[in-house]
Design a protein around this motif. Structure first.
Motif, mmCIF file in Angstrom:
data_model
loop_
_atom_site.group_PDB
_atom_site.id
_atom_site.type_symbol
_atom_site.label_atom_id
_atom_site.label_comp_id
_atom_site.label_asym_id
_atom_site.label_seq_id
_atom_site.Cartn_x
_atom_site.Cartn_y
_atom_site.Cartn_z
ATOM 1 N N TYR A 72 24.219 34.055 31.368
ATOM 2 C CA TYR A 72 24.190 33.886 29.914
ATOM 3 C C TYR A 72 24.723 32.514 29.511
ATOM 4 C CZ TYR A 72 23.335 38.928 29.508
ATOM 5 O OH TYR A 72 22.806 40.186 29.602
ATOM 6 N N CYS A 73 25.811 32.094 30.148
ATOM 7 C CA CYS A 73 26.379 30.776 29.831
ATOM 8 C C CYS A 73 25.382 29.667 30.120
ATOM 9 C CB CYS A 73 27.668 30.545 30.625
ATOM 10 S SG CYS A 73 29.095 31.468 30.013
ATOM 11 N N PHE A 74 24.711 29.732 31.258
ATOM 12 C CA PHE A 74 23.734 28.701 31.603
ATOM 13 C C PHE A 74 22.506 28.744 30.694
ATOM 14 C CE2 PHE A 74 25.581 28.551 36.084
ATOM 15 C CZ PHE A 74 26.177 27.311 35.892
ATOM 16 N N VAL A 75 22.010 29.930 30.405
ATOM 17 C CA VAL A 75 20.807 30.051 29.561
ATOM 18 C C VAL A 75 21.093 29.584 28.135
ATOM 19 C CG1 VAL A 75 19.198 31.697 28.509
ATOM 20 C CG2 VAL A 75 19.740 31.873 30.946
ATOM 21 N N ILE A 76 22.133 30.122 27.535
ATOM 22 C CA ILE A 76 22.446 29.783 26.142
ATOM 23 C C ILE A 76 22.973 28.352 26.051
ATOM 24 C CG2 ILE A 76 23.893 30.374 24.149
ATOM 25 C CD1 ILE A 76 23.776 33.324 25.244
ATOM 26 N N GLY A 77 23.828 27.978 27.009
ATOM 27 C CA GLY A 77 24.378 26.627 27.002
ATOM 28 C C GLY A 77 23.292 25.559 27.119
ATOM 29 N N THR A 78 22.333 25.768 28.004
ATOM 30 C CA THR A 78 21.230 24.815 28.164
ATOM 31 C C THR A 78 20.419 24.723 26.885
ATOM 32 O OG1 THR A 78 21.110 25.265 30.532
ATOM 33 C CG2 THR A 78 19.174 24.254 29.514
ATOM 34 N N PHE A 79 20.133 25.879 26.308
ATOM 35 C CA PHE A 79 19.348 25.875 25.065
ATOM 36 C C PHE A 79 20.082 25.099 23.974
ATOM 37 C CE2 PHE A 79 18.027 27.557 20.980
ATOM 38 C CZ PHE A 79 16.645 27.402 21.063
ATOM 39 N N LEU A 80 21.352 25.433 23.759
ATOM 40 C CA LEU A 80 22.113 24.766 22.698
ATOM 41 C C LEU A 80 22.281 23.272 22.981
ATOM 42 C CD1 LEU A 80 24.907 27.395 21.942
ATOM 43 C CD2 LEU A 80 22.812 26.954 20.645
ATOM 44 N N PHE A 81 22.600 22.924 24.220
ATOM 45 C CA PHE A 81 22.850 21.528 24.570
ATOM 46 C C PHE A 81 21.561 20.694 24.486
ATOM 47 C CE2 PHE A 81 23.284 17.946 27.465
ATOM 48 C CZ PHE A 81 24.487 17.408 27.064
ATOM 49 N N SER A 82 20.584 21.049 25.287
ATOM 50 C CA SER A 82 19.385 20.215 25.385
ATOM 51 C C SER A 82 18.530 20.249 24.117
ATOM 52 C CB SER A 82 18.545 20.638 26.595
ATOM 53 O OG SER A 82 19.216 20.314 27.795
ATOM 54 N N PHE A 83 18.304 21.439 23.587
ATOM 55 C CA PHE A 83 17.401 21.532 22.444
ATOM 56 C C PHE A 83 18.018 20.940 21.176
ATOM 57 C CE2 PHE A 83 15.411 24.114 25.545
ATOM 58 C CZ PHE A 83 14.051 24.118 25.249
ATOM 59 N N SER A 84 19.344 20.975 21.070
ATOM 60 C CA SER A 84 19.959 20.312 19.921
ATOM 61 C C SER A 84 19.825 18.799 20.055
ATOM 62 C CB SER A 84 21.429 20.717 19.768
ATOM 63 O OG SER A 84 22.223 20.258 20.839
ATOM 64 N N ILE A 85 19.916 18.284 21.271
ATOM 65 C CA ILE A 85 19.698 16.845 21.476
ATOM 66 C C ILE A 85 18.270 16.482 21.088
ATOM 67 C CG2 ILE A 85 19.452 15.033 23.225
ATOM 68 C CD1 ILE A 85 21.897 16.202 24.631
ATOM 69 N N TYR A 86 17.293 17.255 21.526
ATOM 70 C CA TYR A 86 15.902 16.964 21.176
ATOM 71 C C TYR A 86 15.724 16.929 19.660
ATOM 72 C CZ TYR A 86 15.136 18.623 26.012
ATOM 73 O OH TYR A 86 15.194 18.824 27.357
ATOM 74 N N ALA A 87 16.258 17.937 18.998
ATOM 75 C CA ALA A 87 16.114 18.022 17.538
ATOM 76 C C ALA A 87 16.840 16.876 16.840
ATOM 77 C CB ALA A 87 16.637 19.361 17.039
ATOM 78 N N LEU A 88 18.035 16.543 17.303
ATOM 79 C CA LEU A 88 18.782 15.428 16.696
ATOM 80 C C LEU A 88 18.047 14.109 16.865
ATOM 81 C CD1 LEU A 88 22.416 16.374 17.758
ATOM 82 C CD2 LEU A 88 21.637 16.025 15.410
ATOM 83 N N VAL A 89 17.531 13.861 18.057
ATOM 84 C CA VAL A 89 16.847 12.598 18.326
ATOM 85 C C VAL A 89 15.559 12.487 17.522
ATOM 86 C CG1 VAL A 89 15.606 11.299 20.116
ATOM 87 C CG2 VAL A 89 17.866 12.237 20.609
ATOM 88 N N ILE A 90 14.755 13.514 17.543
ATOM 89 C CA ILE A 90 13.467 13.455 16.839
ATOM 90 C C ILE A 90 13.673 13.398 15.328
ATOM 91 C CG2 ILE A 90 11.339 14.733 16.363
ATOM 92 C CD1 ILE A 90 11.431 15.633 19.324
ATOM 93 N N SER A 91 14.616 14.183 14.817
ATOM 94 C CA SER A 91 14.868 14.142 13.371
ATOM 95 C C SER A 91 15.429 12.789 12.957
ATOM 96 C CB SER A 91 15.799 15.273 12.945
ATOM 97 O OG SER A 91 17.101 15.098 13.468
#
Length: 128
Positions: A72-91
């Motif tokens: 759970y830590c790896f799945v949720i952590g990866t989603f929050l970490f990587s996908f927030s970076i993608y959204a921050l960069v693109i936005s």
């Protein structure tokens, strides 16, 4: 849970390759050098954790709670970490930076640290 770690690991790996190609080709003209590096950081961390999820899925029975928490830590952590970076960069590149996502990235990182800590615990536990 074993199948879930493997499925999510494969999905994260697949998406990391797609996002990497997207970043290298489509976003290269849209993003600054610094933004592109941030985007690539998200991709690297996503791929690293895709691989660890696959390894965990093949090597652990998930018969104890801490192993499930590790996934759970790896799945949720990866989603929050990587996908927030993608959204921050693109936005940010579009001039509409989603600032509320800023605190999400370190939260994802913290969950990744917890996942690695639980993995370390599993190895130490087997030695004792």
């Amino acid at each position: 849970m074993i199948l879930s770690a493997q499925i999510v690991g494969a999905l994260y790996g697949l998406l990391a390759v797609i996002f990497g190609a997207f970043g290298a080709h489509a976003l290269k003209k849209l993003l600054s050098e610094e933004q592109l590096k941030s985007f690539e950081t998200g991709i690297k961390y996503q791929m690293y954790h895709a691989i660890i999820l696959l390894l965990i899925g093949f090597n652990f029975n998930m018969d104890v709670a801490f192993q499930q928490y590790m996934v759970y830590c790896f799945v949720i952590g990866t989603f929050l970490f990587s996908f927030s970076i993608y959204a921050l960069v693109i936005s940010s590149a579009k001039g509409k930076k989603l600032r509320f996502l800023g605190p999400i990235t370190p939260l994802g990182g913290l969950l990744l640290v917890c996942g690695w800590g639980l993995l370390l615990y599993s190895f130490i536990r087997n030695l004792v």
